[in-house]
Enzyme design. Structure first.
Site, PDB file in Angstrom:
ATOM      1  N   CYS A 158      40.428  33.942  45.396  1.00  0.00           N
ATOM      2  CA  CYS A 158      40.351  34.760  46.610  1.00  0.00           C
ATOM      3  C   CYS A 158      39.841  34.011  47.836  1.00  0.00           C
ATOM      4  O   CYS A 158      40.544  33.930  48.838  1.00  0.00           O
ATOM      5  CB  CYS A 158      39.474  35.973  46.356  1.00  0.00           C
TER       6      CYS A 158
HETATM    7  P1  NAD Z   1      46.910  38.025  39.159  1.00  0.00           P
HETATM    8  O1  NAD Z   1      47.749  36.887  39.551  1.00  0.00           O
HETATM    9  O2  NAD Z   1      45.849  37.878  38.108  1.00  0.00           O
HETATM   10  O3  NAD Z   1      47.846  39.244  38.683  1.00  0.00           O
HETATM   11  C1  NAD Z   1      48.962  39.706  39.372  1.00  0.00           C
HETATM   12  C2  NAD Z   1      49.877  40.408  38.352  1.00  0.00           C
HETATM   13  O4  NAD Z   1      50.974  40.994  39.053  1.00  0.00           O
HETATM   14  C3  NAD Z   1      50.467  39.452  37.310  1.00  0.00           C
HETATM   15  O5  NAD Z   1      50.155  39.915  36.008  1.00  0.00           O
HETATM   16  C4  NAD Z   1      51.971  39.500  37.587  1.00  0.00           C
HETATM   17  O6  NAD Z   1      52.758  39.367  36.426  1.00  0.00           O
HETATM   18  C5  NAD Z   1      52.119  40.887  38.212  1.00  0.00           C
HETATM   19  N1  NAD Z   1      53.328  41.077  39.003  1.00  0.00           N
HETATM   20  C6  NAD Z   1      53.912  40.214  39.885  1.00  0.00           C
HETATM   21  N2  NAD Z   1      55.023  40.779  40.406  1.00  0.00           N
HETATM   22  C7  NAD Z   1      55.133  42.000  39.864  1.00  0.00           C
HETATM   23  C8  NAD Z   1      56.065  43.068  40.017  1.00  0.00           C
HETATM   24  N3  NAD Z   1      57.083  42.976  40.849  1.00  0.00           N
HETATM   25  N4  NAD Z   1      55.870  44.190  39.307  1.00  0.00           N
HETATM   26  C9  NAD Z   1      54.829  44.298  38.453  1.00  0.00           C
HETATM   27  N5  NAD Z   1      53.910  43.335  38.259  1.00  0.00           N
HETATM   28  C10 NAD Z   1      54.066  42.204  38.953  1.00  0.00           C
HETATM   29  O7  NAD Z   1      46.258  38.594  40.504  1.00  0.00           O
HETATM   30  P2  NAD Z   1      44.792  39.215  40.725  1.00  0.00           P
HETATM   31  O8  NAD Z   1      43.778  38.134  40.696  1.00  0.00           O
HETATM   32  O9  NAD Z   1      44.613  40.439  39.887  1.00  0.00           O
HETATM   33  O10 NAD Z   1      44.938  39.669  42.266  1.00  0.00           O
HETATM   34  C11 NAD Z   1      45.732  40.777  42.647  1.00  0.00           C
HETATM   35  C12 NAD Z   1      45.447  41.089  44.097  1.00  0.00           C
HETATM   36  O11 NAD Z   1      44.082  41.519  44.246  1.00  0.00           O
HETATM   37  C13 NAD Z   1      45.609  39.894  45.039  1.00  0.00           C
HETATM   38  O12 NAD Z   1      46.073  40.353  46.261  1.00  0.00           O
HETATM   39  C14 NAD Z   1      44.189  39.364  45.182  1.00  0.00           C
HETATM   40  O13 NAD Z   1      44.008  38.663  46.379  1.00  0.00           O
HETATM   41  C15 NAD Z   1      43.400  40.653  45.160  1.00  0.00           C
HETATM   42  N6  NAD Z   1      42.008  40.518  44.685  1.00  0.00           N
HETATM   43  C16 NAD Z   1      41.718  39.698  43.629  1.00  0.00           C
HETATM   44  C17 NAD Z   1      40.393  39.612  43.178  1.00  0.00           C
HETATM   45  C18 NAD Z   1      40.021  38.694  42.047  1.00  0.00           C
HETATM   46  O14 NAD Z   1      38.842  38.452  41.865  1.00  0.00           O
HETATM   47  N7  NAD Z   1      40.973  38.195  41.261  1.00  0.00           N
HETATM   48  C19 NAD Z   1      39.382  40.386  43.798  1.00  0.00           C
HETATM   49  C20 NAD Z   1      39.731  41.240  44.844  1.00  0.00           C
HETATM   50  C21 NAD Z   1      41.058  41.296  45.284  1.00  0.00           C
END
Ligand code: NAD
Length: 441
Positions: free
Chosen positions: A270
């Protein structure tokens, strides 16, 4: 009130944690992800990543109403978009997953009657929810936001390593609403979920909600880089110690000491990408955000401060073995995205040093990057055994237990570089060859 049914689209760190937490409190949750392998694992009760408490919650959630699928997206009352928003070219945000999922949602919505609320939980640059998510859904569904379906933006602040706790006890909730009905429905869900203990809630428009997430991460990132700048000056002043200086600042203006910890810099999925995305976004808008660019630059060079400390003590890397303790970007996770261990290891290898690394959960992910270019130990003691230098990179609790005598008895040359300030210099300085970020020698 009939129970609201939730769907979570994108089962990564945020989506999966959100889903199991909702389900664990009895809310019916439907989850969808395009990654078939991940969904199959989850349905067998295996969490897709290392995160405290998630595995325990998963088992109960599967029994109490969590359904996960990779076959078909089904929309429910409230639908959270939690797909990734990684860094694209030139640091700008890559919105391709958000666009593609909006298309899928639009197509699914087209054939449905009844009201559905779409909530963007992914971190997206200001304007995205209305310019991309709303317009894409409207054109594929042939329906209108605010009339036929609801729209909201609900940024997520959970931190990997304490994601479940952060979900159950967040500092705040931010709801950006397209219209009052959308905001009311999302607030209702959170009131059901949190009951009496609902955290402070801010309801605002969508663009402010999108902005709050970036401003928040940029603020914390700047705080860390500020602390690291002070650390880099303090290091050059005998007797100075950044941990005491930071404590002094925290007392003076009651700024919380969190994110004032100097070290080898921040990593993770992030902070780096969000600061870069905000810089790129700001430049597109015609403003050079110097302070944000600089806080990012400080962070890029910060891991190399530890490498320089090691080089100074060793003379050269070639012919020497460096033990790396901790690989994940922070403790309690196996996530190595943007982890500072990566540039540290690369720099040592580039200079001809050998690396033995240890991290009890992040080894597998690190192997995907370095393969057999480095060695992997099964314990901290095995990693430092015979090493010429040890760099503490991630502050896992187990490393706090190591005493100077462990390094003295195991290492060929007991050089210890504390990249996270977990060791008391008074204990270490007199027995091993000790350097620490922000500690003047
Ligand atoms: P991640 O990469 O762990 O997971 C994203 C998931 O989305 C994957 O499993 C992927 O297969 C899936 N995906 C992609 N395209 C898709 C589609 N068309 N349909 C269904 N599923 C699909 O990401 P994350 O770390 O969980 O982050 C998600 C969002 O939350 C991002 O915008 C990130 O910036 C934000 N965020 C992350 C955190 C963190 O600590 N990881 C904290 C706050 C906010």
């Amino acid at each position: 009130m009939a129970s609201l049914i939730v769907s979570v689209i994108g089962f990564g760190y945020v989506g999966f944690t959100t889903a199991v937490c909702f389900a664990s409190r009895g809310l019916p949750v439907y989850g969808y992800d395009v990654d078939k392998e991940k969904i199959a694992k989850i349905n067998r009760g295996i969490a897709p990543f290392h995160e405290p408490k998630v595995t325990d919650l998963l088992e109960g959630s599967l029994q109490s109403g969590l359904k996960a699928s990779s076959d078909r997206l089904e929309l429910r009352d409230i639908n959270f978009i939690t797909v990734g928003t990684p860094e694209g070219k030139d640091g700008a945000i890559d919105l391709s997953y958000v666009k593609s999922v909006s298309e899928t949602i639009g197509k699914a919505l087209k054939n449905l009657s009844g009201y559905r609320l779409i909530v963007v939980k992914s971190t997206v640059v200001p304007g995205t929810t209305e310019d991309i998510v709303k317009t894409t859904i409207e054109s594929f569904a042939r329906k209108e936001a605010g009339k036929d379906f609801g729209l909201a933006m609900n940024p997520e602040f959970l931190r990997e390593g304490s994601a479940v706790q952060d979900m159950f006890q967040p500092d705040r909730l931010v709801i950006g609403e397209y219209d009052k009905k959308s905001g009311d429905l999302l607030e209702e869900l959170y009131r059901v979920f949190y009951g009496e203990k609902i955290p402070p809630l801010l309801r605002t428009n969508i663009v402010n909600a999108e902005f709050i997430k970036y401003a928040n991460n940029a603020f914390l990132a700047t705080k860390i880089s500020f602390a690291n700048t002070i650390a880099n000056i303090a290091q050059r002043v005998p007797g100075a110690d950044v941990t005491v200086i930071a404590r002094g600042i925290a007392l003076y203006n009651s700024t919380r000491a969190r994110f004032l910890n100097a070290g080898v810099g921040f990593g993770g999925s992030c902070f780096p990408k969000d600061v870069e995305a905000l810089v790129a976004f700001s430049k597109q808008k015609g403003y050079d955000p110097i302070i944000l660019e600089d806080s990012y630059k400080v962070n890029v060079s910060q891991p190399l401060v530890a490498v320089e400390m090691a080089r100074t003590k060793l003379g050269m890397f070639r012919g020497n073995t460096i033990a790396i303790l901790g690989l994940s970007f922070k403790p309690n996770t196996d996530d190595i995205r943007e982890a500072v261990s990566l540039p540290i290891i690369k720099e040592i290898l580039r200079n001809g040093g050998k690396v033995v690394a240890y991290d009890h959960v992040a080894k597998e992910n690190t192997m995907k990057v370095f393969g057999n270019k480095i060695n992997y130990a099964k314990s901290a003691l095995e990693a430092i055994d015979g090493a010429d230098c040890c760099i503490l990179v991630t502050e896992w609790d187990e490393f706090r237990q190591l005493r100077p005598k462990d390094f003295l008895s195991k290492m060929k040359n007991p050089i210890v570089i504390d990249g996270r300030r977990i060791y008391d210099p008074n204990d270490f300085r007199n027995s091993v060859k000790f350097s620490a970020i922000g500690m003047g020698e």
